[in-house]
Enzyme design. Structure first.
Site, PDB file in Angstrom:
ATOM      1  N   HIS A 143       0.792  -0.930  -0.043  1.00 12.68           N
ATOM      2  CA  HIS A 143      -0.008  -0.104   0.055  1.00 12.68           C
ATOM      3  C   HIS A 143       0.829   1.466   0.056  1.00 12.68           C
ATOM      4  O   HIS A 143       0.304   2.265  -0.208  1.00 12.68           O
ATOM      5  CB  HIS A 143      -0.836   0.090   1.159  1.00 12.68           C
ATOM      6  CG  HIS A 143      -1.876  -0.978   1.213  1.00 12.68           C
ATOM      7  ND1 HIS A 143      -2.719  -1.275   0.127  1.00 12.68           N
ATOM      8  CD2 HIS A 143      -2.194  -1.888   2.275  1.00 12.68           C
ATOM      9  CE1 HIS A 143      -3.561  -2.340   0.677  1.00 12.68           C
ATOM     10  NE2 HIS A 143      -3.352  -2.639   1.630  1.00 12.68           N
TER      11      HIS A 143
ATOM     12  N   ASP B 202      -2.460 -10.558  -2.235  1.00 16.93           N
ATOM     13  CA  ASP B 202      -3.025 -10.188  -0.868  1.00 16.93           C
ATOM     14  C   ASP B 202      -4.496  -9.828  -1.111  1.00 16.93           C
ATOM     15  O   ASP B 202      -4.708  -9.269  -2.165  1.00 16.93           O
ATOM     16  CB  ASP B 202      -2.331  -8.728  -0.286  1.00 16.93           C
ATOM     17  CG  ASP B 202      -2.717  -8.265   0.754  1.00 16.93           C
ATOM     18  OD1 ASP B 202      -1.758  -8.454   1.723  1.00 16.93           O
ATOM     19  OD2 ASP B 202      -3.566  -7.584   0.990  1.00 16.93           O
TER      20      ASP B 202
ATOM     21  N   HIS C 232      -6.119  -7.288  -0.364  1.00 19.32           N
ATOM     22  CA  HIS C 232      -6.314  -5.693  -0.590  1.00 19.32           C
ATOM     23  C   HIS C 232      -5.606  -5.453  -2.029  1.00 19.32           C
ATOM     24  O   HIS C 232      -4.375  -6.251  -2.346  1.00 19.32           O
ATOM     25  CB  HIS C 232      -5.611  -4.896   0.380  1.00 19.32           C
ATOM     26  CG  HIS C 232      -6.204  -5.242   1.765  1.00 19.32           C
ATOM     27  ND1 HIS C 232      -5.713  -6.012   2.650  1.00 19.32           N
ATOM     28  CD2 HIS C 232      -7.454  -4.761   2.345  1.00 19.32           C
ATOM     29  CE1 HIS C 232      -6.502  -5.929   3.822  1.00 19.32           C
ATOM     30  NE2 HIS C 232      -7.400  -5.238   3.389  1.00 19.32           N
TER      31      HIS C 232
ATOM     32  N   ASP D 220      -4.202 -12.477   3.760  1.00 16.72           N
ATOM     33  CA  ASP D 220      -5.394 -12.330   4.320  1.00 16.72           C
ATOM     34  C   ASP D 220      -6.471 -12.598   3.356  1.00 16.72           C
ATOM     35  O   ASP D 220      -7.535 -12.159   3.777  1.00 16.72           O
ATOM     36  CB  ASP D 220      -5.465 -10.612   4.465  1.00 16.72           C
ATOM     37  CG  ASP D 220      -4.665  -9.866   3.665  1.00 16.72           C
ATOM     38  OD1 ASP D 220      -4.521 -10.472   2.527  1.00 16.72           O
ATOM     39  OD2 ASP D 220      -4.495  -8.663   3.702  1.00 16.72           O
TER      40      ASP D 220
HETATM   41  N1  Q9C Z   1     -11.848   1.633   7.940  1.00 19.09           N
HETATM   42  C1  Q9C Z   1      -2.485  -5.028   4.251  1.00 19.09           C
HETATM   43  O1  Q9C Z   1      -3.218  -5.987   4.292  1.00 19.09           O
HETATM   44  N2  Q9C Z   1      -7.988  -1.113   7.056  1.00 19.09           N
HETATM   45  N3  Q9C Z   1      -3.020  -3.656   4.785  1.00 19.09           N
HETATM   46  C2  Q9C Z   1      -8.203   0.174   7.398  1.00 19.09           C
HETATM   47  C3  Q9C Z   1     -10.391   1.519   7.834  1.00 19.09           C
HETATM   48  C4  Q9C Z   1      -6.639  -1.276   6.647  1.00 19.09           C
HETATM   49  C5  Q9C Z   1      -4.217  -3.747   5.164  1.00 19.09           C
HETATM   50  C6  Q9C Z   1      -9.905  -0.090   7.653  1.00 19.09           C
HETATM   51  C7  Q9C Z   1      -6.222  -2.482   6.085  1.00 19.09           C
HETATM   52  C8  Q9C Z   1      -4.787  -2.465   5.633  1.00 19.09           C
HETATM   53  C9  Q9C Z   1      -1.063  -5.091   4.031  1.00 19.09           C
HETATM   54 ZN    ZN Z   2      -3.870  -6.827   2.848  1.00 20.37          ZN
END
Ligand code: Q9C
Ligand code: ZN
Length: 699
Positions: free
Chosen positions: A144, A184, A186, A277
């Site tokens: 990210h 991943d 995301h 994940d």
């Molecule tokens: N409502 C990785 O898996 N979530 N990052 C934020 C805000 C962030 C995930 C939720 C998720 C980040 C590397």
């Molecule tokens: Zn992730």
């Protein structure tokens, strides 16, 4: 089958773990999914399973600023370097709050530099061939992180830094094309942006999108973002609509998007942004990839880039799931046969639709994606509302992972034989659903002969009839009038598989579709023969068949040997098209929808003369290919019998261990046996014995 012999060439798998990357943690010990226990849980499991000790263990190394600067701003590097210093003690939390989903403590700086440096370290060793493949257990994660911004638990974009390092700092290693696979759950927004204009890096991300509402919730995670300028076509997003996707959905994305493109792109190395994940049980992802699912996804990648795969940990927040998933992946890299579950193996209807949309978007860049997917495949309908809302898509409720029942990570997983592995693989191949019936799929083609074949499935392939240059028209028309016998001794003995080389598409068991020949007419004759040459199995994996050896014929005549060949009467033009495809000389042209093959034949009329006189011709233009040696095996009804295999020099390298001799995979040997049996040459037991003997006898 008797037990296969141990592989003579042992995979050297790098495993990087370093407790110093556990220093990055929430400032006051608040609970957080991205916590140091993640690394420790994985490491404990790898050690307990006896996997760590089989790897080449490595320690982390801090990345130098100048390497990080290839993808991040000086400001960002400076901030991350100083965030741990005393002077920042009071401001750390405030700064963290300016970012999206970021925390800092006094260990953050060192961890961040170590994470980026570690991926550089392993990538360089894999690229140099010192390691076959590697896993870097790093945190904080990276995908990210953007040029001037930390976000989503990520400080530096570890994988992007390593990719830049290989391409720009280490030209000596010869890495010119990199495939980044981001599995991943995301979207890898940072990585996408860093290579958006760069055709040297093919970025593939499969992620939850949920119509734009899933983190990071930017529109650029959609499949419409395919890269820009020279990088157009080199960015591929597969955006899921909901959080219930599992093994079957991911395998479908692999089979119908990633693998055909990877085959054409032909990367020098693969970097996996390996978040776990999307694993079953993950509190943030909600998807359900099993450890065996990860094994399959990874196995399918091993056929590319000579198996040069570097996995870098990204997300993954269920300790038990990530430990089991990483362990499953490590075993694949080590060359273990894996056990497989019996999950409900149907992709969602939405998966099929998304994959078709992705293919549409990219088909002008990757003609291999042009064809329509078969329609009447069996699919699961969209998950119900209750299913959707009971799934853990919400990120606040981090489960107590240690309390999760064992079943979470081992659901439905049973110890099985290789038969189930290949059967399961074939079930996953949606194309097969088109012809699949309740009966065993091997019966379907049992009645086939070379002339009454069913159409090979035309997924992702176009016969070469299009995109022919003027130059090649002359030789093609000349050689289309000359017939030869092509003698097959490997998977081509199974006619449906050989027909893929003529008509395009793929047959059961194949990972990759064929382009087909310019002239798609089936052979005008076929017959069996035996030849005094030794059959052997070499290479450790191939794009088409995955892990395991494939057949070669020792070019030396040996009168103590008798190998079966199934000969097809084809035109010399078609023989050249088969030769092109076997040696991977046919490419999809990204500029238009066409495929391109060489402008001149490898075997023309004068080469036929030469090979008939000298019994073999080593084709200089492709001397480093696997099937560069054309053998003359005699005559049948006044036509030359030709085959293609490796040169004798390769046989010497197989003998010395410089090249890997490996037994065939179950899928591949099954294909050979089907060829021998359905071609009505041997019964099943004799065929199995023949293959087994060739595979297990030393050279
Ligand atoms: N409502 C990785 O898996 N979530 N990052 C934020 C805000 C962030 C995930 C939720 C998720 C980040 C590397
Ligand atoms: Zn992730």
């Amino acid at each position: 089958m008797a037990a296969a012999p141990a592989l003579p060439v042992v995979a050297r798998v790098g495993l990087l773990y370093d407790d110093r990357m556990c220093a990055h943690a929430t400032p006051d010990g608040e609970e957080h999914p991205e916590n140091p226990e993640r690394l420790r849980a994985i490491w404990r499991k790898l050690s307990a399973a006896g996997v760590a000790s089989r790897c080449v263990l490595m320690k982390a190394k801090e990345a130098e600023d100048k390497y990080i600067a290839s993808v991040h701003s000086q400001n960002h590097i400076k901030l991350i370097r100083s965030i741990s210093s005393k002077e920042y003690d009071s401001r750390r939390n405030m700064i963290a709050r300016k970012f999206n989903s970021i925390y800092f403590n006094k260990g953050s700086s060192e961890s961040a530099f170590l994470a980026a440096g570690s991926v550089i370290e392993v990538a360089q060793k894999v690229a140099a061939g010192e390691l076959s493949s590697a896993i870097a257990l790093v945190r904080p994660p990276g995908h990210h992180a953007e040029h001037n911004e930390a976000m989503g638990f990520c400080l530096f974009n570890n994988v992007a830094v390593a990719a830049h390092y290989l391409l720009n700092e280490r030209t000596d290693l010869g890495v010119k094309k990199i495939l980044i696979v981001d599995w991943d759950v995301h979207h890898g927004n940072g990585t996408q942006k860093m290579f958006y204009n760069d055709p040297r890096v093919l970025f593939f991300s499969v992620h939850r999108f949920d119509y734009g509402s899933f983190y990071p919730a930017e529109g650029d995670a959609s499949h419409c973002f395919i890269g820009e300028g020279a990088g157009k076509g080199y960015n591929i997003n597969v955006p899921w609509e909901h959080g219930k996707c599992g093994d079957a959905d991911y395998i479908a994305a692999w089979d119908h998007v990633l693998l055909p493109v990877a085959e054409t792109f032909d990367p020098d190395i693969i970097l996996v942004s390996a978040g776990f994940d999307a694993a079953l049980g993950d509190p943030l992802g909600g998807c359900c990839i099993t450890p065996n699912g990860y094994s399959m996804l990874l196995t399918k990648l091993l056929g590319f880039a000579q198996g040069r795969i570097v996995m870098a940990l990204e997300g993954g927040y269920n300790l038990r799931s990530i430990a089991n998933s990483v362990t499953a992946c490590a075993k694949v890299l080590l060359g273990d046969k894996f056990t497989i579950g019996t999950p409900e193996m149907e992709p969602f209807e939405s998966t099929w639709r998304i994959i078709q949309a992705v293919r549409n978007e990219l088909k002008t860049c990757w003609p291999v994606l042009s064809s329509k997917l078969p329609e009447n495949v069996s699919l699961r309908s969209r998950p119900s509302h209750t299913e959707l809302y009971s799934c853990s898509g919400s990120e606040s409720d981090v489960e107590d992972v240690e309390e999760l029942p064992d079943a979470i990570s081992s659901v439905n997983v049973i110890q099985v034989t290789d038969d189930v592995v290949s059967e399961c693989f074939s079930k996953l191949n949606l194309d097969e659903d088109k012809i699949a019936t309740k009966t065993a799929s091997s019966n379907i083609t049992a009645e086939q002969s070379p002339t009454d074949s069913t159409e090979p499935q035309n997924d992702g392939s176009v016969a070469l009839s299009k995109g022919i240059s003027a130059l090649s028209l002359t030789w093609r028309s000349e050689l289309s009038k000359v017939y030869v016998w092509y003698a097959s001794f490997g998977s081509n003995m199974w006619t449906p598989r050989f027909l893929c080389y003529i008509q395009g598409g793929k047959a059961e068991g194949m990972n990759i579709p064929c382009f087909g020949s310019h002239d798609t007419s089936p052979p005008i004759g076929a017959m069996w023969k035996t030849v005094p040459h030794r059959l052997l199995f070499g290479r450790s994996s191939t794009p088409c068949w995955g892990t395991g050896g494939v057949a070669f014929l020792n070019p030396e005549i040996n009168h103590n040997e008798n190998s079966y060949v199934y000969m097809y009467k084809v035109t010399l033009e078609q023989f050249n098209d088969v030769l092109f495809q076997e040696n991977r000389l046919v490419k999809a042209n990204s500029g238009n929808r066409k495929t391109e093959s060489p402008d001149s034949p490898l075997i023309g009329l004068s080469e036929i003369e030469f090979v008939s006189r000298n019994k073999a011709i080593h084709l200089a233009p492709i001397k480093n290919s696997w099937y560069s040696n054309v053998l003359y095996l005699g005559e049948e009804d006044n036509l030359p019998i030709l085959t293609m295999t490796c040169p004798s020099s390769d046989v010497e390298r197989f003998k010395s261990g410089e090249l890997p001799l490996s037994p065939p995979s179950k899928t591949y040997s099954t294909t050979l046996i089907k060829g021998l049996v359905e071609g009505k040459h041997l019964d099943a037991a004799a065929a199995a014995n023949y293959i087994d003997t060739a595979a297990t006898r030393g050279l």
